[in-house]
Design an enzyme around this catalytic site. Structure first.
Site, PDB file in Angstrom:
ATOM      1  N   LYS A 493       0.843  -1.196   0.000  1.00 34.31           N
ATOM      2  CA  LYS A 493       0.000   0.000   0.000  1.00 34.31           C
ATOM      3  C   LYS A 493       0.880   1.247   0.000  1.00 34.31           C
ATOM      4  O   LYS A 493       2.092   1.174   0.234  1.00 34.31           O
ATOM      5  CB  LYS A 493      -0.912  -0.001   1.226  1.00 34.31           C
ATOM      6  N   TYR A 722      14.972  31.640   2.599  1.00 28.96           N
ATOM      7  CA  TYR A 722      13.787  32.395   2.972  1.00 28.96           C
ATOM      8  C   TYR A 722      13.801  32.799   4.444  1.00 28.96           C
ATOM      9  O   TYR A 722      14.271  32.053   5.311  1.00 28.96           O
ATOM     10  CB  TYR A 722      12.518  31.566   2.702  1.00 28.96           C
TER      11      TYR A 722
END
Length: 827
Positions: A493, A722
């Site tokens: 999965k 940033y």
């Protein structure tokens, strides 16, 4: 050199059973039921190991046409194998070794035996490259150097060969003596001694002694005197009283005294003194391992009497040894297997087997160059190639080279030929390939890298490498921890925990797991379309996908009456002819309190299932809460007891057996008494162990890597990134790398909390992680633009990354974005 069943029985001193009158000539030895070339002339050895038993594949092999078997236990009903001959022996692996040792004894040619901790395969392959122009050489395929690989290698010897080169590897004491009896080397070469498998020996001296047993009856030994432990053992007259020595050294007097080593950008000059003459070679490599491996080959060729001018000319053209097969995403929904560094019959067979493991496309195309310097007559060689391609089910052949083009009529498949790689590229257009798996198999001289470049899907520089060998190793480790009759459900999965769905499912299907589990139906549908036929359980079935689940034979998890009602309604209105029962999996809640039927629901559940003849309970399972945390063991046992009670009660009201399972990866190791009928293998398959002891047995599967885009020098106190969060504490050097939070790199690793590795050294992340890139501090690392950067892998394990972020390994793996290209490789 023909062998009949009667001949072989006499050699291995077994007992004949079954149809002993067959006159089959045995040409191929088989230990893997999936790798049949010619069934009728194959002899299958049913080897029992710690994790697998070859006897369970006898019926399958008989159905495929194999009629000759070596077994330790006969099938219970011999009447089912009327045309088969069986040789019964106590130890089938030993029988294989005895047969191949006998086969080796029939040849009187020089045999080079190569051993050592590192470099065996490369030295063997380079010796082949260097001597194939004037000798017909048989050698170990790839790294076939084990107790099974060595006999299979030796079995290849035939009357056409005038030199053999076999490698031998060991992992514990008393293994080499058997390999010596099989290889019987006349000339030995030991590369070095390292730390591999130290844990199985008392000390390195014992390991050296064990490796040198390979040369107990050899005439000569080539080795480096600088490995003092090897030198001491070789000089022990008790072991090697009459062994000729040919030595090389960088430090002391030797037959080949290596002097100056000069590295340029892409090659290295190595100078030496031999018989009082200055000699030199140039090799197209600059790393230390390649330099040492080349000197081993140089020494061996000088011992064999080659003129140094010949050696020097050939050394310039040494090719890298492709130690792995890579599977990549190609254009037009194609898959590309790249094995474009060498081309010979042995490695072609291995590559074709890997191609046949891929089930995502029914169409299989082989792009094959001329096979150079095989030592065989051209027509005979390509007859063998054509037969191999036909038997491996290749859909289309693209042949490149003048020799293979001349033999075009031998190939019966769809085919097209070009004299050169340039001819192919000139005629190529984007519609050549679609929805197929393509194997690139070419000698280095043909430059197939150019073909790979045009047919490979373009992606950015960050890649997640998936080691398929590690997946198999981890699967086998967990197999060794469960009972023989316990089944395995492998969890694929969430894109196989970020590793890629059908590629992982393919390898698991090939290695015969019993079940797969996915989270949602669309994952299971994708696997079915890719050729996966294993049973698949869907853990989160959604109403809109029920019809598709029925169409694609997917089996839903039923965890509530609401889900049961909706699924039954779908069955009622389904227009499909449901002439067989639909398998479902019942989830019980034993303490997780997430999904599942409670104890008070069980009676109604039993009535509902028994009243619906279209449904069949395939399994009953539950989810343990804390198998990896010892402090909660009492609660885990409470869950196991509750599951036993509830599942036994349901089973008692059914007329057929159902599978029961509750253990996850951690549970397999910590709660072996609760295996029931099946276990669910998840994170452990991908290399994450429950503790340090287990981790030592597992191999790293996933390596996330990128490269340096740009390097900058930043003055002290300047800011980086940033929000000016990164501040240079001094004059520093930074590298920008193309990976960011859109690729799955957590912003929590910003500002020194995380790191990456360059050339084995840590480089802290500086400043905030950006969407598509981030910056790392490389002040103390000698790095260049385009150098490789490891985000996580062997050097920086996923568990350590998770610890730095404050999360679990599951999250780190599954967060790797789908835009990051997956590259799958198999050694």
């Amino acid at each position: 050199m023909n062998y009949s069943i009667a001949n072989i029985n006499q050699i291995i001193q077994g007992t004949l059973a079954g149809n002993n009158s067959n006159n089959i000539v045995i040409k191929n030895l088989l230990i893997d039921s999936r790798k049949i070339i010619t069934a009728e002339s194959s002899l299958f050895f049913a080897i029992k190991g710690e994790r697998n038993d070859g006897h369970i594949f006898i019926a399958d092999l008989y159905e495929k046409g194999v009629r000759s078997f070596v077994v330790s236990t006969l099938p219970s009903d011999l009447s089912l194998y009327k045309n088969a001959a069986f040789i019964v022996t106590k130890d089938t692996l030993f029988a294989l070794q005895i047969l191949c040792a006998h086969h080796r004894s029939r040849f009187d040619i020089p045999v080079i035996g190569v051993t050592g901790s590192n470099g065996k395969t490369i030295v063997k392959e380079w010796l082949f490259q260097l001597m194939r122009e004037d000798k017909n050489i048989v050698r170990s395929p790839k790294s076939f150097n084990s107790q099974v690989g060595v006999p299979l290698s030796v079995w290849q010897m035939n009357e056409e060969h005038d030199l053999a080169i076999f490698e031998a590897g060991i992992s514990k004491p008393n293994e080499m003596i058997l390999l010596q009896q099989i290889i019987q080397p006349t000339i030995g070469l030991i590369t070095n001694i390292g730390q591999a498998h130290d844990e199985n020996f008392e000390n390195q001296k014992q390991k050296v002694t064990e490796k040198l047993r390979l040369f107990g009856h050899a005439e000569a030994l080539v080795f480096c005197k600088d490995y003092l432990m090897i030198l001491d053992e070789v000089n022990n007259p008790k072991f090697f009283p009459e062994l000729k020595m040919f030595t090389w050294s960088r430090r002391s007097r030797a037959d080949l005294l290596v002097g100056r080593i000069t590295k340029a950008t892409a090659d290295t000059e190595i100078q030496a003194v031999f018989k009082n003459n200055f000699i030199n070679i140039h090799i197209p490599f600059t790393d230390e391992a390649s330099i040492e491996n080349a000197i081993h080959c140089w020494a061996m060729m000088l011992y064999l009497g080659y003129d140094n001018n010949v050696i020097s000319d050939r050394m310039k053209f040494l090719s890298p040894v492709a130690m792995r097969l890579e599977l990549k995403e190609g254009i037009n929904n194609c898959s590309i297997i790249n094995d474009s560094y060498n081309s010979d019959l042995g490695s072609l067979g291995i590559a074709l087997d890997f191609l046949n493991q891929q089930k995502q496309h029914p169409k299989r195309t082989l792009i094959l160059s001329d096979i150079l310097q095989s030592g065989k007559n051209e027509e005979s060689l390509y007859k063998e190639v054509a037969e191999l391609i036909h038997k491996k089910g290749i859909t289309r052949l693209i042949g490149i080279g003048e020799a293979i083009t001349r033999q075009a009529d031998l190939f019966k498949t769809d085919k097209i030929f070009y004299n050169t790689t340039a001819d192919f590229l000139q005629n190529y257009n984007n519609s050549f390939f679609k929805d197929e798996t393509i194997l690139l198999k070419g000698a280095r001289a043909f430059g197939f890298e150019a073909i790979s470049k045009v047919i490979q899907q373009k992606a950015h520089e960050t890649v997640l490498e998936i080691n398929l060998n590690a997946i198999v190793n981890n699967l086998n480790y967990f197999r060794s921890r469960i009972k023989n009759d316990t089944k395995i459900m492998a969890m694929v999965k969430a894109f196989s925990y970020g590793s890629g769905s059908f590629e992982i499912a393919n390898i698991l299907q090939f290695h015969r797991v019993d079940y797969l589990a996915v989270a949602y139906a669309d994952e299971g549908i994708e696997l079915r379309k890719a050729g996966i036929t294993l049973p698949i359980m869907v853990m989160n079935p959604e109403e809109q996908s029920y019809d598709s689940m029925i169409q694609y034979h997917l089996e839903p998890e039923i965890y509530s009456f609401r889900v049961l009602n909706m699924f039954e309604e779908t069955l009622k209105r389904s227009e499909r002819n449901l002439n067989k029962q639909i398998a479902i999996h019942i989830k019980l809640d034993t303490g997780m309190h997430r999904l599942g039927f409670e104890q008070e629901d069980v009676n109604e559940l039993i009535v509902r299932i028994k009243n619906n003849k279209q449904l069949k309970i395939q399994s009953i399972f539950s989810h343990l809460v804390a198998t990896d945390e010892a402090e909660h063991d009492e609660f885990t046992w409470q869950q196991i007891r509750k599951f036993t009670e509830m599942s036994d009660y349901i089973q008692s009201h059914l007329e057929y057996p159902v599978l029961k399972h509750i253990l996850n990866s951690a549970g397999i190791s910590r709660f072996p008494d609760a295996q029931f009928d099946m276990v669910r293998l998840g994170i452990g398959l991908y290399g994450i162990g429950v503790n340090a002891s287990e981790q030592a047995h597992l191999q790293n599967v996933s390596t996330l890597k990128t490269s340096i885009s740009q390097i900058k020098n930043i003055p002290a106190n300047e800011t980086i990134g940033y929000s000016r969060k990164g501040v240079a504490p001094r004059d520093i050097k930074i590298a920008t790398v193309p990976i960011g939070y859109a690729d799955g790199l957590s912003r929590k690793l910003s500002n020194g909390k995380g790191k990456m590795f360059i050339k084995g050294k840590p480089a802290p992340i500086i400043g905030n992680v950006c969407m598509d890139m981030c910056m790392i501090d490389i002040t103390d690392i000698n790095a260049n633009e385009n150098d490789e950067v490891i985000v996580f892998g062997e050097a920086y394990p996923i568990a350590d990354v998770a610890k730095d972020i404050g999360t679990i390994p599951y999250e780190v793996l599954t967060n790797v974005s789908r835009r990051v290209k997956r590259v799958y490789f198999q050694e």
